[in-house]
Scaffold this active site. Sequence first.
Site, PDB file in Angstrom:
ATOM      1  N   GLY A 254      -5.822   5.589   5.245  1.00 22.00           N
ATOM      2  CA  GLY A 254      -6.104   5.391   6.667  1.00 22.00           C
ATOM      3  C   GLY A 254      -6.828   4.105   6.972  1.00 22.00           C
TER       4      GLY A 254
ATOM      5  N   ASN B  46      -1.954  -3.376  -7.588  1.00 21.04           N
ATOM      6  CA  ASN B  46      -1.561  -2.189  -8.344  1.00 21.04           C
ATOM      7  C   ASN B  46      -0.181  -1.781  -7.851  1.00 21.04           C
ATOM      8  OD1 ASN B  46      -4.163  -1.653  -9.636  1.00 21.04           O
ATOM      9  ND2 ASN B  46      -4.862  -1.244  -7.557  1.00 21.04           N
TER      10      ASN B  46
ATOM     11  N   CYS C 296      -6.827   1.047  -5.824  1.00 22.04           N
ATOM     12  CA  CYS C 296      -6.791   0.562  -4.460  1.00 22.04           C
ATOM     13  C   CYS C 296      -5.355   0.434  -3.941  1.00 22.04           C
ATOM     14  CB  CYS C 296      -7.466  -0.795  -4.446  1.00 22.04           C
ATOM     15  SG  CYS C 296      -8.039  -1.226  -2.861  1.00 22.04           S
TER      16      CYS C 296
ATOM     17  N   CYS D 158       0.821  -1.215   0.000  1.00 26.33           N
ATOM     18  CA  CYS D 158       0.000   0.000   0.000  1.00 26.33           C
ATOM     19  C   CYS D 158       0.853   1.261   0.000  1.00 26.33           C
ATOM     20  CB  CYS D 158      -0.909  -0.030   1.221  1.00 26.33           C
ATOM     21  SG  CYS D 158      -1.847   1.484   1.449  1.00 26.33           S
TER      22      CYS D 158
END
Length: 346
Positions: free
Chosen positions: A150, A286, A329, A110
């Site tokens: 978050g 991604n 995402c 992420c």
Amino acid sequence: MSVGILGLTEKQFLAEADNLSMTPAAAGRHWRQLFRQGTLPPEIQGKVKIPSMPIVRREPDGDTLKFAQQLEGGLETESVILPQRGRTGRIRTSLCVSSQVGCAMGCRFCETATLGRRQQLTTDEIVGQWFAARHSEGRSITNIVFMGMGEPTDNIESVLQAIRVLTEHGGPAIPASRISVSTVGRSQGIERLAEFANEPGFRQLRLAVSLNAPDDAVRQTLMPVNRAEPMADLHAAMSAWPAGNRLPILVEYVLIPGVNNAPGHATAVAKFLQGLSVNLNVIPYNPIRDSPWLAPTESEVVAFCAEAREAGLRTKRRRTMGRDAMAACGQLGNPALKRERPTRSK
Ligand code: SF4
């Protein structure tokens, strides 16, 4: 003292009417006018506070729009508008909102994780993202997903209050069934969400859990939270999610080639989820900036989904949208902010 109007339900704002020297009827009118039309009459503008969150960046990518708003302290929050055609052909427009600037959870796939947690967003700053999408961008938002920057359960009371406001009939009027809260799956957070989802009006609130692994060994390489709370704890928390006629829990699985897509992994996921009411949502990874992994190939995604279905899981793959604008995402996180902070070692 002025009142943060975007953070209050209509009823809560009416309770402030006396302090604002207005009648409850006038207060209700102003509140509804603000949410529906985006305006306030001049006579009350000094009495209520709307967070200053100008849109400072817009990054369209096809139908998807990522936008950043600058907060009062100078940091930026990011949101994504994602229109999608549903099975019936109707367009649904989801708004992916952030609950924090950055995130403390450190998930390795992420982009946001590389920022660390920079700021908790207040309720009016969360609702302010909807306000900008609706009234600055003129988009009619049908769904809200707490999947932006978050971990929502790390800022849970602001998130729950935002849901109260977003579901208001006289305001945004987004049904709880169209609001999903996505979490890394900390038990305490799921318990608080479950308690909230037992309140009248919120029974259809949708829980989404970011699983991403067939077992603890793989999960803890991707998600540090798994060291403190292994998958058995997560399973117990998911089992306690109120059942009945609710929507199934959405289980998110970011598919990373060579990490969590080996033959047998989907079957292990199905075994772990046995007995729970769930839908599996496979999200092709991604690549984030400086990613050690590539995106999965089409055949890798197809093979994983096929094995999951074969193992009995209702499985969908998420269409990849907004990859070019880093709006997909796991890709939110302002590059300028990131440069201020050394990237975590991988
Ligand atoms: S995936 Fe979600 S919880 Fe994990 S680091 Fe990113 S924003 Fe935080």
